[in-house]
Scaffold this active site. Structure first.
Site, short mmCIF file in Angstrom:
data_model
loop_
_atom_site.label_atom_id
_atom_site.label_comp_id
_atom_site.label_asym_id
_atom_site.label_seq_id
_atom_site.Cartn_x
_atom_site.Cartn_y
_atom_site.Cartn_z
N SER A 106 0.99 -1.39 0.03
CA SER A 106 -0.02 0.08 0.08
C SER A 106 0.91 1.28 0.06
CB SER A 106 -0.72 0.20 1.33
OG SER A 106 -1.48 1.23 1.49
N LYS A 114 -0.65 -3.43 4.89
CA LYS A 114 -1.36 -4.09 4.22
C LYS A 114 -0.70 -5.29 3.31
CE LYS A 114 -4.89 -2.05 2.51
NZ LYS A 114 -5.72 -1.40 1.57
N ASN A 137 -2.24 -6.66 -0.15
CA ASN A 137 -3.47 -6.65 -0.96
C ASN A 137 -3.33 -7.71 -1.95
OD1 ASN A 137 -4.80 -4.26 -0.10
ND2 ASN A 137 -3.24 -2.94 -1.26
N ARG A 187 -18.90 -9.29 -47.37
CA ARG A 187 -17.82 -8.46 -46.62
C ARG A 187 -18.52 -7.56 -45.62
NH1 ARG A 187 -12.95 -7.69 -48.71
NH2 ARG A 187 -13.16 -9.83 -49.64
#
Length: 404
Positions: free
Chosen positions: A274, A280, A282, A313
């Site tokens: 973080s 943290k 994550n 086409r």
């Protein structure tokens, strides 16, 4: 590719769909076309030699070709113009045989098949790693008790192995279906206009067969310019795989929350940090897979929406498909690469799983705790998990291409 998309894909897939790689694939088509037509006596050997010798991407200003494609309405038009100019420098007599009997969509569809083959191979490799990791976890934790959760609430006791087998099953099926879909989709395109086939004096099928063999693509036996079913089917399989990976990622991210703390993605320096909170961790692999699962449905929908194409086409629909296709592959490979990197090292806290069960049992009436949250229930779940793993491995073994 924007700054917000790069980390959601992989350098390999970004490279496969780079401007240079795509122009190189178109040149490989043109070289194969010249060789095949010379072998069938449709153009002089000397012309084919000059064309093949000029089909080297380093000889071309790729950026200029891309810039001019906007005005031309097709990247093939400035590419063929530049190729004719390059050939003319060495053999003016060979210039009329450049791109002979072919159309813009022939070279673009075939080039897209070539670069897609590379990207799909990357996806298949990482998908096998992710699925195999889950199968190993299913066996290792066949009888590890954990809470099963329905509607986000505790439901009963299951086993982590049972959960892993459930995660693995769609990925195993995706491996099988993706290989089959790619086999049908990755085919040569040649002869979109009847007039161009007529130029080959009845040798169009032979030329197509030679080219397909040289380029390693399937020979469809006919043109498929506005028949996009096989191509879009591959896109749908990629979307299904991405959704299945997203489901695994959602579960892992929920199980990894601090309040639950039953699993965690592998830890390494710089991973999941973080900018403001150093404590943290994550779940970045899950983040990438979940992001892909949010993006892929729109790409697949765009492919399906582009299928109603006009006559022989398409005007607009095919071009929309071309723009969406690389984005789908980039998301798909970003997702499977992220999970293939995280799942083999997934950290499983069996003690925490048991503690969460015990804490819930202590809050329930004795009869409910014993009926629904007895850790011994994990034994039956484990037997089911092992049976499912055996069945999934049998599916892979029965598919010879995947078992080799």
């Amino acid at each position: 590719m924007s700054i917000f998309e790069g980390f959601l894909s992989t350098s390999e897939t970004l490279g496969a769909f780079s401007d240079r790689a795509f122009v190189d694939a178109m040149l490989r088509f043109e070289a194969a076309l010249a060789r095949a037509q010379a072998a069938e006596g449709l153009i002089p050997e000397s012309a084919a030699h000059s064309i093949v010798g000029s089909c080297k991407v380093e000889l071309f200003d790729v950026a200029k070709i891309v810039r001019e494609s906007g005005r031309a309405g097709s990247v093939a038009i400035p590419l063929v113009k530049a190729l004719r100019e390059a050939v003319g420098l060495f053999n003016a007599d060979a210039v009329p045989f450049v791109h002979f009997g072919s159309t813009s969509q022939d070279v673009i569809d075939s080039a897209m098949a070539l670069v897609t083959r590379e990207a799909v191979a990357l996806v298949e490799t990482d998908l096998a790693k992710a699925a195999d990791a889950l199968l190993r976890l299913a066996v290792q934790h066949a009888e590890t008790p954990m809470l099963a959760r329905t509607l986000m609430q505790p439901a009963s006791v299951t086993s982590f192995g049972f959960k892993c087998a459930g995660w693995a099953a769609p990925l195993v099926r995706s491996r099988i279906r993706l290989r089959e879909a790619a086999k049908h989709a990755l085919q040569l395109q040649l002869g979109g206009a009847v007039g161009t086939l007529a130029q080959m004096k009845g040798q169009g099928a032979a030329v197509r067969g030679r080219m397909a063999k040289e380029l390693g693509l399937g020979d469809p036996g006919a043109t498929w310019h506005t028949q996009r079913d096989e191509w879009v089917a591959l896109g749908c399989e990629l979307g299904l795989m991405t959704g299945s990976l997203g489901k695994v990622a959602v579960d892992i991210s929920l199980l990894g929350q601090y309040e639950v703390a039953e699993v965690a993605e592998p830890s390494e320096p710089g991973r999941g940090g973080s900018s403001a909170m150093p404590h943290k961790r994550n779940p970045v692999a899950s983040m990438v897979a979940i992001a892909a699962a949010h993006r892929a449905p729109q790409r697949v929908a765009a492919l399906l929406g582009a299928m109603p194409q006009q006559h022989e086409r398409a005007l607009g629909a095919w071009q929309a498909e071309l723009a969406e296709w690389p984005q789908l592959l980039m998301s798909a490979h970003g997702s499977v690469r992220a999970m293939a990197g995280a799942l083999p090292g997934l950290q499983v806290d069996a003690a925490r799983m048991r503690a969460n069960i015990d804490r819930l049992r202590a809050e329930l009436p004795r009869d409910a705790a014993d009926e629904w949250f007895d850790p011994a229930l994990a034994v039956n779940a484990g037997q089911t998990a092992l049976a499912e793993v055996k069945a999934l491995q049998a599916q892979l073994s029965s598919n010879k291409e995947l078992s080799q």
